[in-house]
Write an enzyme that holds these catalytic residues in place. Structure first.
Site, PDB file in Angstrom:
ATOM      1  N   TYR A  71      -2.793   0.073   7.663  1.00  0.00           N
ATOM      2  CA  TYR A  71      -2.750  -1.099   6.225  1.00  0.00           C
ATOM      3  C   TYR A  71      -1.820  -2.007   6.691  1.00  0.00           C
ATOM      4  O   TYR A  71      -1.751  -2.637   7.929  1.00  0.00           O
ATOM      5  CB  TYR A  71      -1.477   0.357   6.467  1.00  0.00           C
ATOM      6  N   PHE A  85       4.350  -8.288   4.047  1.00  0.00           N
ATOM      7  CA  PHE A  85       5.916  -7.751   4.411  1.00  0.00           C
ATOM      8  C   PHE A  85       5.683  -6.543   5.489  1.00  0.00           C
ATOM      9  O   PHE A  85       6.610  -6.640   6.653  1.00  0.00           O
ATOM     10  CB  PHE A  85       6.885  -7.129   2.865  1.00  0.00           C
ATOM     11  N   ASP A  86       4.516  -6.401   5.220  1.00  0.00           N
ATOM     12  CA  ASP A  86       3.936  -5.643   6.782  1.00  0.00           C
ATOM     13  C   ASP A  86       3.140  -4.799   7.019  1.00  0.00           C
ATOM     14  O   ASP A  86       2.380  -4.759   6.214  1.00  0.00           O
ATOM     15  CB  ASP A  86       4.772  -4.076   6.806  1.00  0.00           C
ATOM     16  N   ILE A 105       6.968   6.678   1.723  1.00  0.00           N
ATOM     17  CA  ILE A 105       6.591   6.608   0.751  1.00  0.00           C
ATOM     18  C   ILE A 105       6.387   7.207  -0.283  1.00  0.00           C
ATOM     19  O   ILE A 105       4.529   7.357   0.408  1.00  0.00           O
ATOM     20  CB  ILE A 105       7.087   5.292   0.098  1.00  0.00           C
ATOM     21  N   TYR A 131      11.069   1.847  -2.256  1.00  0.00           N
ATOM     22  CA  TYR A 131      12.079   1.630  -2.299  1.00  0.00           C
ATOM     23  C   TYR A 131      12.936   1.979  -2.818  1.00  0.00           C
ATOM     24  O   TYR A 131      14.254   1.453  -2.795  1.00  0.00           O
ATOM     25  CB  TYR A 131      11.861   0.599  -0.634  1.00  0.00           C
ATOM     26  N   PHE A 148      -0.689  -1.619  -0.869  1.00  0.00           N
ATOM     27  CA  PHE A 148      -2.016  -1.204   0.130  1.00  0.00           C
ATOM     28  C   PHE A 148      -3.042  -1.563   0.178  1.00  0.00           C
ATOM     29  O   PHE A 148      -3.838  -0.777  -0.346  1.00  0.00           O
ATOM     30  CB  PHE A 148      -0.647  -0.047   0.977  1.00  0.00           C
TER      31      PHE A 148
END
Length: 189
Positions: A71, A85-86, A105, A131, A148
Site C-alpha cells: 500500500y 505519509f506511509d 482503519i 483517524y 490509499f
C-alpha cells in the site's frame, strides 16, 4: 476497469462508453483521476470511495479472510493527492491483516471488500473512517481525508483449509515475521 487497458462507464443518460488506453499506466492514472473527481464533486464525503485499478483474479475477499497487502497512503490536500505519509511498497514486509478484525482503519475494512488477489484499488477515506479528530502524531493531521492505493498480494480465504496454496502462517515467500499492526500506523486506537 476492464482487462486489456479498457475502461467502461455510463453517462447521465445511461449510455455506455468504452475507452481503450495505450498502456496499463495510462488506464490506472485515468481511474485514479475519476475517483478524485468523484470525491471533489461530493458535497460531503461520508463514506469510502473505491475505484478499481486492476481487477485481480479468483474469489473476492470478505470478512475473516487473511491478506498480505502492499500500500501507499497520501493525505488528500488541495483537492488532490498530497504528501505520502506511509507506504510499504519498497520494503521487504507486506502488511498482514485479517479483514473484519478491527486491526486497520474502518475505511480499509470497507474499501477492500470484494477485491481479488492481484487486484489494486484506489480508496479515498473520510476522517470518520480513518483517524478522525485525533489523527496520528507527526504523520496524519486531525480530521484528514486519506487516499490509499492498495494491492492484495496474497490471500487466505477464511473457509480454506490450512493445507491450501493460500497464505499460511509461515509464508514461503517471506522469512520476515508478521509486522505488528500498530507499528504500521494502522491500529484502530
Amino acid at each position: 476497469v476492464q482487462p486489456n487497458n479498457y475502461s467502461t462507464f455510463y453517462d447521465d443518460q445511461r449510455q455506455n462508453w468504452s475507452i481503450m488506453f495505450e498502456s496499463e499506466k495510462a488506464a490506472v492514472d485515468f481511474s485514479k483521476q475519476v475517483c478524485i473527481a468523484k470525491c471533489n464533486s461530493c458535497p460531503a464525503l461520508d463514506s469510502v470511495l473505491c475505484q478499481d485499478l486492476l481487477l485481480g483474479e479468483g474469489q473476492g475477499v470478505e470478512g475473516g479472510d487473511s491478506l498480505e497487502v502492499a500500500y501507499t497512503g497520501w493525505l488528500f490536500q488541495n483537492n488532490g493527492l498530497g504528501q505520502v505519509f506511509d507506504t510499504n511498497v519498497n520494503k521487504d514486509k507486506l502488511l498482514r491483516l485479517k479483514l473484519g478484525s478491527g486491526k486497520v482503519i474502518k475505511g480499509w475494512e470497507e474499501g477492500m471488500l470484494g477485491m481479488k488477489k492481484g487486484g489494486r484499488r484506489f480508496l479515498i477515506i473520510p476522517p470518520a473512517w480513518a483517524y478522525g479528530a485525533q489523527g496520528v502524531a507527526g504523520r496524519v493531521p486531525p480530521d484528514s481525508t486519506l487516499v490509499f492505493e492498495v494491492e492484495i498480494r496474497r490471500v487466505k480465504l477464511a473457509k480454506e483449509c490450512s493445507g491450501s496454496d493460500g497464505l499460511s502462517v509461515s509464508s514461503r515467500d517471506s522469512s520476515a515475521p508478521s509486522p505488528v499492526p500498530s507499528s504500521d500506523g494502522f491500529s484502530s486506537d
